[in-house]
Design an enzyme around this catalytic site. Structure first.
Site, mmCIF file in Angstrom:
data_model
loop_
_atom_site.group_PDB
_atom_site.id
_atom_site.type_symbol
_atom_site.label_atom_id
_atom_site.label_comp_id
_atom_site.label_asym_id
_atom_site.label_seq_id
_atom_site.Cartn_x
_atom_site.Cartn_y
_atom_site.Cartn_z
ATOM 1 N N VAL A 40 -19.307 33.413 -42.625
ATOM 2 C CA VAL A 40 -18.293 33.680 -41.604
ATOM 3 C C VAL A 40 -16.937 33.074 -41.978
ATOM 4 C CG1 VAL A 40 -17.641 33.279 -39.200
ATOM 5 C CG2 VAL A 40 -19.974 33.982 -39.757
ATOM 6 N N PRO A 41 -16.859 31.802 -42.399
ATOM 7 C CA PRO A 41 -15.539 31.247 -42.746
ATOM 8 C C PRO A 41 -14.827 32.036 -43.844
ATOM 9 C CG PRO A 41 -17.143 29.479 -42.515
ATOM 10 C CD PRO A 41 -17.915 30.761 -42.482
ATOM 11 N N THR A 42 -15.558 32.431 -44.888
ATOM 12 C CA THR A 42 -14.932 33.218 -45.951
ATOM 13 C C THR A 42 -14.553 34.599 -45.443
ATOM 14 O OG1 THR A 42 -16.236 32.027 -47.603
ATOM 15 C CG2 THR A 42 -15.195 34.070 -48.308
ATOM 16 N N GLU A 73 -26.629 28.452 -38.640
ATOM 17 C CA GLU A 73 -27.336 29.131 -39.724
ATOM 18 C C GLU A 73 -27.692 28.128 -40.813
ATOM 19 O OE1 GLU A 73 -26.972 33.261 -42.205
ATOM 20 O OE2 GLU A 73 -25.141 32.090 -41.986
ATOM 21 N N GLU A 110 -20.087 41.827 -43.699
ATOM 22 C CA GLU A 110 -21.493 41.560 -43.395
ATOM 23 C C GLU A 110 -21.673 40.065 -43.560
ATOM 24 O OE1 GLU A 110 -24.859 40.384 -43.533
ATOM 25 O OE2 GLU A 110 -25.196 41.417 -45.432
ATOM 26 N N CYS A 166 -29.413 36.619 -44.664
ATOM 27 C CA CYS A 166 -28.485 36.518 -43.540
ATOM 28 C C CYS A 166 -29.071 37.008 -42.223
ATOM 29 C CB CYS A 166 -27.199 37.283 -43.851
ATOM 30 S SG CYS A 166 -27.505 38.957 -44.451
#
EC number: 1.2.1.47
Length: 494
Positions: free
Chosen positions: A234-236, A391, A254, A288
């Site tokens: 998510v951060p990237t 996660e 994704e 994921c």
């Protein structure tokens, strides 16, 4: 080839139909064999000049490829799929060496890869717009046209498969693609590039550019990159979204997940246990969409937990190239320590470790520096624990109990993620009712972690947007042009 013997001996960039060293660099990266901890490559991260060359090369290939008929593109993709099938074991071995997953899983990944190419080969030959009749004999029609040079940025958990999932629909639509693998797993995308060339794709149609964050930034911000498709954290993903927004580029993201798996008391217990194992321990838990929050109805919680623990303790850990291994090492030492840290945190917050969660040393001495751990089952978990909310991306299953359908739906949806979800029940009405209420892009009923190429895959909420696989993905790699045709005189207000 055996574990501990492979070393990269050729350049890891691919441009113009050949392996090349980058003309400039933005640093270096090292790649390792997770099973042994042994370095297998030191490579240059591509600099801005190399990125520019790759884009120019892809633009030239796009001019040729986009003019070909759908049938001609279909033939190249089918030939590439045939070569992948022919080289199945070779590709799977490379994937296992660089990623650490078992050879059993790696072969399945290769199979889903060639299936993806075959599927989009079929769609390439059938892409069409529509005809719309207008008053007075006039009419309009639509054309589905390629975008141009697309950028695919892959993740390290499914290196070859993700390269196929991104490139097959892109190429089917008439685009060119530049693919940047994760710097942890740079090897197998080169095999795909060589296969496309051998299958008859124009030189430059699928280029591979190695590098880290700086290379990714050069690519995302390049004026001639028309679209970005990213798989990762998510951060990237947020950073890529910001960079793409400055160029008004469409993107597919994704991202991560913390997916719920709901086990109702009327389930087929044998299948539910298998589903929970699939939802947590494929690729050492580094998936994921894993269903790591396992909600079990109280009436069967003890029996379910006992059987899950029994089967988890039987999982064969070891050399991933051996046929009977079902769990290999994690990707690298920092990630292993991160996952073990989540287990320690869970214990500190009151969870009980029923099995696993410890570093593991296989008997084979050549594996003593590998990144292994035992698969872990946590119980006595609560919704506010870190292991339940964040996660982990490792082989750690959190078991929670529930009483009613309404309760578990509220708890299952109480997350910022929305990639996947699952439900096991014999009640078909309940199954569809629960699937309709779950806030996730993919919902599994009485199974988990299956990924047929015919079905779209993607997330809700912070798990991203856009889709991979399925017919709908054609829409994410193409643009729609409307043509309006006047068959009479122009009526004008002037």
């Amino acid at each position: 080839m055996s574990t501990g013997t492979f070393v990269v001996s050729q350049p890891l960039n691919y441009r113009g139909g050949a392996r090349v060293e980058p003309v400039d660099a933005s640093g270096t990266e090292k790649a390792f064999e997770p099973a042994t901890g042994r370095e297998i490559a030191t490579f240059k991260c591509s600099g801005e000049k190399e990125v520019n060359l790759a884009v120019e090369n892809a633009k030239a290939a796009f001019k040729i490829w986009s003019k070909k008929s759908g049938l001609e593109r279909c033939q190249v993709l089918l030939e590439a799929a045939r070569i992948i099938k022919e080289r199945r074991d070779e590709i799977a071995i490379m994937e296992t060496i660089n990623n650490g997953k078992s050879i059993f899983e790696a072969r399945l990944d290769v199979d889903t890869s060639w299936q993806c190419l075959e599927y989009y080969a079929g769609l390439a030959a059938s892409m069409a717009g529509e005809h719309i009749q207008l008053p007075g004999g006039s009419f309009g029609y639509t054309r589905r046209e390629p975008l141009g040079v697309c950028l695919g940025i892959g993740a390290w958990n499914y290196p070859f498969q993700i390269a196929c999932w991104k490139s097959a629909p892109a190429l089917a639509c008439g685009n060119a693609m530049i693919f940047k693998p994760s710097p942890f797993t740079p090897v197998s995308a080169l095999l795909l590039a060589e296969i496309y060339t051998k299958a008859g794709a124009p030189n430059g149609l699928f280029n591979v550019v190695q590098g880290g964050a700086a290379t990714g930034q050069f690519l995302c911000q390049h004026r001639d990159v028309a679209k970005v498709s990213f798989t990762g954290s998510v951060p990237t993903g947020m950073k890529i979204m910001e960079m793409a927004a400055k160029g008004i580029k469409p993107i597919t993201l994704e991202l991560g997940g913390k997916s719920p798996l709901i086990i109702f008391s009327d389930c087929n217990m044998k299948n539910a246990v298998k589903g929970a194992l699939l939802a947590n321990f494929l690729t050492q838990g580094q998936v994921c969409c894993n269903g790591t929050r396992v909600f079990v109805q109280k009436e069967i919680a003890d029996a379910f937990t006992k059987e899950v623990v029994r089967q988890t303790q039987r999982i064969k850990i070891g050399d991933p190239l051996l046929e009977d291994t079902r769990m290999g090492p994690l990707i690298n030492a920092p990630h292993l320590e991160r996952v073990l840290g989540f287990v320690r945190s869970a214990k500190e917050q009151g969870a009980t470790v029923l099995c696993g969660g410890e570093p593991y040393a296989p008997e084979d001495p050549k594996l003593k520096h590998g990144y292994y751990m035992t698969p872990c089952i946590l119980t006595n978990c609560t919704d506010d624990m870190t292991c339940v909310k964040e996660e982990i991306f490792g082989p750690v299953m959190s078991i929670l109990t529930f009483e009613t359908e309404a309760e578990v739906l509220e708890r299952a949806n109480d997350t910022t993620f929305g990639l996947a979800a699952g439900v096991f029940t014999r009640d078909i009405q309940r199954a569809h009712r629960v699937a309709a209420e779950l806030q996730a892009g993919t919902c599994y009923i009485n199974n988990y972690n299956v990924s047929p190429v015919e079905l779209p895959f993607g997330g809700y909420k912070k798990s991203g947007f856009g889709r991979e696989n399925g017919r709908v993905t054609i829409e994410y790699y193409s643009q729609l042009k409307t043509v309006c045709v006047e068959m009479g005189d122009v009526e004008s207000a002037f």
